[in-house]
Design a protein around this motif. Structure first.
Motif, PDB file in Angstrom:
ATOM      1  N   SER A 180      17.893  50.588 -73.970  1.00 22.18           N
ATOM      2  CA  SER A 180      18.837  49.373 -73.267  1.00 22.18           C
ATOM      3  C   SER A 180      19.693  48.980 -74.537  1.00 22.18           C
ATOM      4  O   SER A 180      19.702  49.366 -75.825  1.00 22.18           O
ATOM      5  CB  SER A 180      17.992  48.302 -73.004  1.00 22.18           C
ATOM      6  N   LEU A 181      21.081  48.217 -74.235  1.00 20.41           N
ATOM      7  CA  LEU A 181      21.818  47.865 -75.152  1.00 20.41           C
ATOM      8  C   LEU A 181      20.952  46.972 -76.176  1.00 20.41           C
ATOM      9  O   LEU A 181      21.487  46.659 -77.256  1.00 20.41           O
ATOM     10  CB  LEU A 181      22.960  47.061 -74.579  1.00 20.41           C
ATOM     11  N   ILE A 213      21.160  47.106 -69.336  1.00 21.01           N
ATOM     12  CA  ILE A 213      22.167  47.983 -69.472  1.00 21.01           C
ATOM     13  C   ILE A 213      21.598  49.161 -70.427  1.00 21.01           C
ATOM     14  O   ILE A 213      21.219  48.702 -71.467  1.00 21.01           O
ATOM     15  CB  ILE A 213      23.400  47.346 -70.072  1.00 21.01           C
ATOM     16  N   ILE A 253      21.311  53.068 -71.855  1.00 20.58           N
ATOM     17  CA  ILE A 253      22.229  54.012 -72.430  1.00 20.58           C
ATOM     18  C   ILE A 253      21.582  55.463 -72.582  1.00 20.58           C
ATOM     19  O   ILE A 253      20.344  55.439 -72.620  1.00 20.58           O
ATOM     20  CB  ILE A 253      23.024  53.797 -73.899  1.00 20.58           C
ATOM     21  N   GLU A 310      26.592  57.835 -71.550  1.00 22.68           N
ATOM     22  CA  GLU A 310      26.690  57.035 -70.375  1.00 22.68           C
ATOM     23  C   GLU A 310      25.943  55.551 -70.467  1.00 22.68           C
ATOM     24  O   GLU A 310      24.906  55.450 -71.164  1.00 22.68           O
ATOM     25  CB  GLU A 310      25.963  57.839 -69.473  1.00 22.68           C
ATOM     26  N   VAL A 311      26.563  54.934 -69.764  1.00 22.59           N
ATOM     27  CA  VAL A 311      25.963  53.569 -69.906  1.00 22.59           C
ATOM     28  C   VAL A 311      25.838  53.075 -68.598  1.00 22.59           C
ATOM     29  O   VAL A 311      26.879  53.302 -67.737  1.00 22.59           O
ATOM     30  CB  VAL A 311      26.867  52.510 -70.475  1.00 22.59           C
ATOM     31  N   ALA A 339      32.781  54.059 -69.842  1.00 22.08           N
ATOM     32  CA  ALA A 339      31.438  54.332 -69.592  1.00 22.08           C
ATOM     33  C   ALA A 339      30.984  54.209 -68.167  1.00 22.08           C
ATOM     34  O   ALA A 339      29.991  54.951 -67.698  1.00 22.08           O
ATOM     35  CB  ALA A 339      30.537  53.596 -70.619  1.00 22.08           C
ATOM     36  N   ILE A 372      32.539  50.931 -73.446  1.00 20.26           N
ATOM     37  CA  ILE A 372      31.276  50.590 -72.533  1.00 20.26           C
ATOM     38  C   ILE A 372      31.917  50.117 -71.391  1.00 20.26           C
ATOM     39  O   ILE A 372      31.192  50.290 -70.163  1.00 20.26           O
ATOM     40  CB  ILE A 372      30.229  49.528 -73.389  1.00 20.26           C
ATOM     41  N   VAL A 400      30.673  49.842 -67.302  1.00 15.26           N
ATOM     42  CA  VAL A 400      30.005  48.716 -66.821  1.00 15.26           C
ATOM     43  C   VAL A 400      30.701  47.971 -65.805  1.00 15.26           C
ATOM     44  O   VAL A 400      30.180  47.572 -64.611  1.00 15.26           O
ATOM     45  CB  VAL A 400      29.491  47.774 -68.095  1.00 15.26           C
ATOM     46  N   PHE A 406      26.149  56.428 -79.819  1.00 15.18           N
ATOM     47  CA  PHE A 406      24.693  56.091 -79.598  1.00 15.18           C
ATOM     48  C   PHE A 406      23.841  57.224 -80.149  1.00 15.18           C
ATOM     49  O   PHE A 406      22.761  56.508 -80.599  1.00 15.18           O
ATOM     50  CB  PHE A 406      24.499  56.347 -77.938  1.00 15.18           C
TER      51      PHE A 406
END
Ligand code: ATP
Ligand code: MG
Length: 350
Positions: free
Chosen positions: A152-153, A200, A202, A207-208, A175, A171, A177, A340
């Motif tokens: 996760s974030l 959230i 990743i 990809e998010v 991505a 993001i 959100v 990431f």
């Protein structure tokens, strides 16, 4: 005339020895497998093989997906309601995240959860974590989710401490959100209710995706254990935390807090010991903001569009998608995949 059987005198009936034991055909889950034939308590299944020769991949809502066919690999996270495990499907070798929530949930709440799960299962969009199947047995809800190998974030933030503006713009935009929220709000007509860094997720492709809409929020607000759920309450909009009517726009407040936390590396409200302390801060104090000496005018404006205490002053996800902050770093051609994978702890937990 030939005597019956005389031409087959070499044919012998034999019982398999211990070595060629039944284990060859019977999997741990109690499923018989022979070639393309699978038999278990749920019945008979002929698997037509995919081009690579393996069984076809499991798709969301696959009724053949059974918990018994998922091998646990490791625990990847723990939430308030239970654990999340990385699991591998025996036949297809696909990885999934298996979330197991064990709670004493009353009948009416269970109905609400079932309703939300129905929506989750019908939600298929590249910006939302796919839900493949859910099971309910003896007080335990098991949800089979798309596995996001970057975590996760919240996990990522622990490693990197802060996320620079260009990545935050990517993001939200590339991505994306915001597109995930637009999909949930305007196509599915659902409020996420629990948007926060740990929801959230990743992956190594950059990809998010948004996860856990609906269900956790319902469990949290109905549990009567508010202080256990401060993780969820932290990101609640003023109208929601005070129990007023709330709509899609309350998710935008949460998004603003998440983005601000990622930018500064700190949850925007001072530490609090109880739900009521937080409630007082959110209701009484002016909304948090991005300090203008540390952040661009565009970012501070974006945050302030999200963090309007009065919901009617807050911008919708669709309007925010056109905010100048989102495109101001376009020239940098930010590569979230390499960010990431190189900035966080090594991905792919297997
Ligand atoms: P809370 O229970 O307060 O809502 P949470 O969101 O962290 O907190 P969970 O949703 O149970 O709780 O998730 C726990 C952790 O498991 C997450 O922080 C994340 O690291 C990991 N996780 C959850 N879902 C997935 C997934 N689909 N793929 C990979 N990791 C996941
Ligand atoms: Mg979660």
């Amino acid at each position: 005339m030939r005597k019956a059987g005389s031409g087959n005198s070499k044919l012998k009936l034999s019982v398999p020895g211990h070595e060629a034991s039944i284990g060859k055909f019977l999997t741990q889950s109690g499923t018989f497998k022979d070639g393309n034939l699978l038999v278990n308590k749920d019945g008979l299944r002929i698997v037509s093989h995919s081009e690579e020769g393996g069984p076809p991949l499991i798709k969301p809502l696959d009724n053949q997906l059974s918990l018994a066919d998922l091998d646990a690999i490791k625990v990847v996270g723990t939430g308030t309601g239970g654990i999340v495990q990385l699991v591998r499907h025996k036949w297809t070798n696909q990885f999934f995240a298996l979330k197991v929530i064990q709670m004493n949930i009353q009948e009416d709440i269970r109905k609400q959860i079932a309703q939300e799960l129905r929506i989750s299962l019908s939600t298929q969009c590249p910006f939302v974590v796919l839900c493949y199947q859910c099971f309910y047995d003896n007080g335990v809800i098991s949800i089979v989710l798309e596995y996001m190998d970057g975590g996760s974030l919240a996990d990522f933030l622990k490693d990197v401490k802060t996320i620079p503006e260009p990545y935050l713009a990517a993001i939200c935009n590339q991505a994306s959100v915001l597109n995930g929220l637009i999909y949930l709000h305007h196509e599915k007509h659902i409020i996420h209710r629990d948007l926060k860094p740990s929801n959230i997720l990743i992956n190594h492709s950059g990809e998010v995706k948004i996860s856990d809409f609906g269900v956790s929020g319902i469990i949290a607000s109905s549990s009567g254990q508010r202080d256990t759920f401060t993780g969820t309450y932290n990101y609640m909009s003023p109208e929601r935390i005070t129990g007023q009517k709330h709509g899609y726009i309350s998710d935008i407040w949460s998004l603003g807090l998440v983005m601000l936390e990622c930018a500064t590396g700190q949850f925007p409200y001072p530490p609090h010991d109880s739900f009521y302390e937080l409630l007082e801060e959110v209701v009484e104090q002016p909304p948090p903001f991005a300090p203008s000496d540390q952040f661009s005018v565009e970012f501070t404006s974006f945050i302030s569009e999200c963090l309007q205490k009065n919901p009617t002053d807050r911008k919708s996800a669709q309007v925010l998608l056109k905010h100048p902050f989102l495109s101001m770093y376009d020239d940098l051609k930010v590569d979230l995949a390499s960010y990431f994978t190189s900035a966080g702890s090594p991905l792919a937990t297997f």
